[in-house]
Scaffold this motif. Structure first.
Motif, PDB file in Angstrom:
ATOM      1  N   MET A 202       0.830  -1.206   0.000  1.00 29.99           N
ATOM      2  CA  MET A 202       0.000   0.000   0.000  1.00 29.99           C
ATOM      3  C   MET A 202       0.865   1.257   0.000  1.00 29.99           C
ATOM      4  SD  MET A 202      -3.064   1.198   2.614  1.00 29.99           S
ATOM      5  CE  MET A 202      -2.022   1.138   4.067  1.00 29.99           C
TER       6      MET A 202
ATOM      7  N   ASN B  86       2.037   1.925  -3.536  1.00 26.19           N
ATOM      8  CA  ASN B  86       0.981   1.945  -4.566  1.00 26.19           C
ATOM      9  C   ASN B  86       0.899   0.646  -5.375  1.00 26.19           C
ATOM     10  OD1 ASN B  86       0.486   4.648  -3.824  1.00 26.19           O
ATOM     11  ND2 ASN B  86       1.985   5.397  -5.304  1.00 26.19           N
TER      12      ASN B  86
ATOM     13  N   PHE C 150      -1.387  -1.743  -5.268  1.00 28.04           N
ATOM     14  CA  PHE C 150      -2.686  -2.082  -4.691  1.00 28.04           C
ATOM     15  C   PHE C 150      -3.238  -3.416  -5.186  1.00 28.04           C
ATOM     16  CE2 PHE C 150      -2.818   2.710  -4.961  1.00 28.04           C
ATOM     17  CZ  PHE C 150      -2.405   2.895  -3.653  1.00 28.04           C
ATOM     18  N   ASP C 151      -2.729  -3.925  -6.295  1.00 29.95           N
ATOM     19  CA  ASP C 151      -3.265  -5.164  -6.856  1.00 29.95           C
ATOM     20  C   ASP C 151      -2.475  -6.395  -6.411  1.00 29.95           C
ATOM     21  OD1 ASP C 151      -0.995  -4.397  -8.182  1.00 29.95           O
ATOM     22  OD2 ASP C 151      -1.682  -5.018 -10.174  1.00 29.95           O
TER      23      ASP C 151
ATOM     24  N   ILE D 173      -2.250   7.933   2.623  1.00 29.16           N
ATOM     25  CA  ILE D 173      -3.031   7.157   1.662  1.00 29.16           C
ATOM     26  C   ILE D 173      -4.482   7.655   1.670  1.00 29.16           C
ATOM     27  CG2 ILE D 173      -3.770   4.838   1.006  1.00 29.16           C
ATOM     28  CD1 ILE D 173      -0.768   5.302   0.776  1.00 29.16           C
TER      29      ILE D 173
ATOM     30  N   ARG E   2     -10.186   5.859   0.292  1.00 28.55           N
ATOM     31  CA  ARG E   2     -10.656   4.783  -0.572  1.00 28.55           C
ATOM     32  C   ARG E   2      -9.642   3.646  -0.626  1.00 28.55           C
ATOM     33  NH1 ARG E   2     -15.565   3.255  -2.943  1.00 28.55           N
ATOM     34  NH2 ARG E   2     -15.130   1.921  -4.739  1.00 28.55           N
ATOM     35  N   GLU E   3      -8.382   3.982  -0.773  1.00 32.59           N
ATOM     36  CA  GLU E   3      -7.348   2.953  -0.832  1.00 32.59           C
ATOM     37  C   GLU E   3      -7.157   2.271   0.514  1.00 32.59           C
ATOM     38  OE1 GLU E   3      -6.249   1.889  -3.510  1.00 32.59           O
ATOM     39  OE2 GLU E   3      -7.048   3.463  -4.795  1.00 32.59           O
ATOM     40  N   ARG E   4      -7.407   2.989   1.600  1.00 28.78           N
ATOM     41  CA  ARG E   4      -7.336   2.356   2.923  1.00 28.78           C
ATOM     42  C   ARG E   4      -8.426   1.284   3.053  1.00 28.78           C
ATOM     43  NH1 ARG E   4      -6.675   7.661   6.946  1.00 28.78           N
ATOM     44  NH2 ARG E   4      -5.446   8.913   5.483  1.00 28.78           N
TER      45      ARG E   4
ATOM     46  N   VAL F 228      -9.856  -0.347   0.551  1.00 24.56           N
ATOM     47  CA  VAL F 228      -9.506  -1.468  -0.326  1.00 24.56           C
ATOM     48  C   VAL F 228      -8.437  -2.347   0.330  1.00 24.56           C
ATOM     49  CG1 VAL F 228      -8.450  -2.068  -2.537  1.00 24.56           C
ATOM     50  CG2 VAL F 228     -10.152  -0.233  -2.421  1.00 24.56           C
ATOM     51  N   PHE F 229      -7.479  -1.712   0.973  1.00 26.13           N
ATOM     52  CA  PHE F 229      -6.389  -2.447   1.628  1.00 26.13           C
ATOM     53  C   PHE F 229      -6.914  -3.358   2.732  1.00 26.13           C
ATOM     54  CE2 PHE F 229      -4.222  -1.948   5.760  1.00 26.13           C
ATOM     55  CZ  PHE F 229      -3.208  -2.879   5.609  1.00 26.13           C
TER      56      PHE F 229
ATOM     57  N   GLU G 115     -14.997   2.798   3.753  1.00 24.34           N
ATOM     58  CA  GLU G 115     -14.432   4.127   3.482  1.00 24.34           C
ATOM     59  C   GLU G 115     -15.107   5.200   4.322  1.00 24.34           C
ATOM     60  OE1 GLU G 115     -13.832   7.187  -0.328  1.00 24.34           O
ATOM     61  OE2 GLU G 115     -14.915   5.284  -0.555  1.00 24.34           O
TER      62      GLU G 115
END
Length: 258
Positions: free
Chosen positions: A160, A163, A165-166, A197, A200-202, A204-205, A223
């Motif tokens: 994370m 970056n 993320f995948d 971060i 949204r990415e948090r 997803v993580f 989120e």
């Protein structure tokens, strides 16, 4: 140019004087062939003198006027040529002057050095932040996650941070003390806040890391509720301004950044 305009009229006048003198001399010689008369000689002399003076003045004035007309017709063209030539050679005030290439090269070198230094500091701060997060995970998760799960969680946090993320791998809270949804939401907020971060990415993580524990929670829900006030084992830990360290309770019960 001024001297030639004065000499030419004078020279022309002298030529006329010479011609008139020769004419007078011829007239005088002609009169000597006939009856010599003193009155005729005086009259011839006066007439010759007057003719000489008038001829000199008229010719000089005529030639002066002609030369002035010629000068007046050619001078503007010459002036325009000189001015245009000067305008091409002299740079305009608004035109940028050539810069010193050595000075520009020196400034660019300094810029590259400053950029490299800023990138080095940013990378070092990211490493220090990850180190603080790793210590935080070890203190908080030793009795909640197995060694393998902690290793997976630390790897996901690093992904994370950079970056990736995948590349998340799933893990489970496989100890007797289970992690619940509020714990995971607060954990994700605490870590993401120090890494900068987006929310949204948090979400997803944490959803990708704990898919079983958060199977009933959507990304949108996570989120919107990362920083709620629900009581939990892992509490919201707001970092101090510009700091990445976490807060722990000391012997007196006060929370201090470590």
């Amino acid at each position: 140019m001024a001297k030639s305009s004065q000499i030419i009229p004078q020279f022309g006048g002298l030529v006329c004087v010479v011609i008139a003198s020769m004419s007078a001399l011829a007239a005088y010689n002609f009169s000597e062939k006939f009856n010599h008369n003193i009155l005729l000689d005086i009259t011839t002399f006066i007439i010759s003198f007057v003719v000489l003076v008038l001829a000199y003045g008229l010719v000089s004035k005529f030639l002066s006027g002609v030369i002035k007309d010629l000068n007046g017709s050619t001078a503007p063209a010459l002036a325009v040529t000189v001015v245009s030539s000067t305008a091409e050679q002299v740079p305009q005030p608004d035109e940028p002057q050539p810069s010193n290439p050595d000075l520009i090269r020196s400034c660019l070198n300094k810029y590259e050095d400053m950029l490299a230094e800023a990138q080095r500091k940013d990378a070092q701060k990211r490493l220090d932040t990850l180190q603080a997060i790793n210590e935080y995970i070890m203190k908080k998760m030793t009795d909640r996650l197995s060694k393998k799960s902690i290793a997976t969680l630390l790897s996901n946090i690093e992904r994370m941070a950079y970056n990736r993320f995948d590349e998340y791998e799933p893990l489970r809270s496989d100890m007797e003390k289970k992690l619940k949804s509020p714990d995971l939401r607060h954990l994700s907020w605490n870590i993401g806040e120090r890494l900068g971060i987006p929310h949204r990415e948090r979400a997803v993580f944490i959803k990708a890391s704990f898919p079983v524990e958060l199977q009933n929670a959507s990304i949108e829900y996570l989120e919107a509720n990362l920083r709620d006030t629900v009581p939990s084992y892992i509490r919201i830990d707001v970092p101090d301004d510009g700091d990445y360290r976490f807060h722990y309770e000391d012997e007196t019960g006060l929370r201090v950044a470590v």
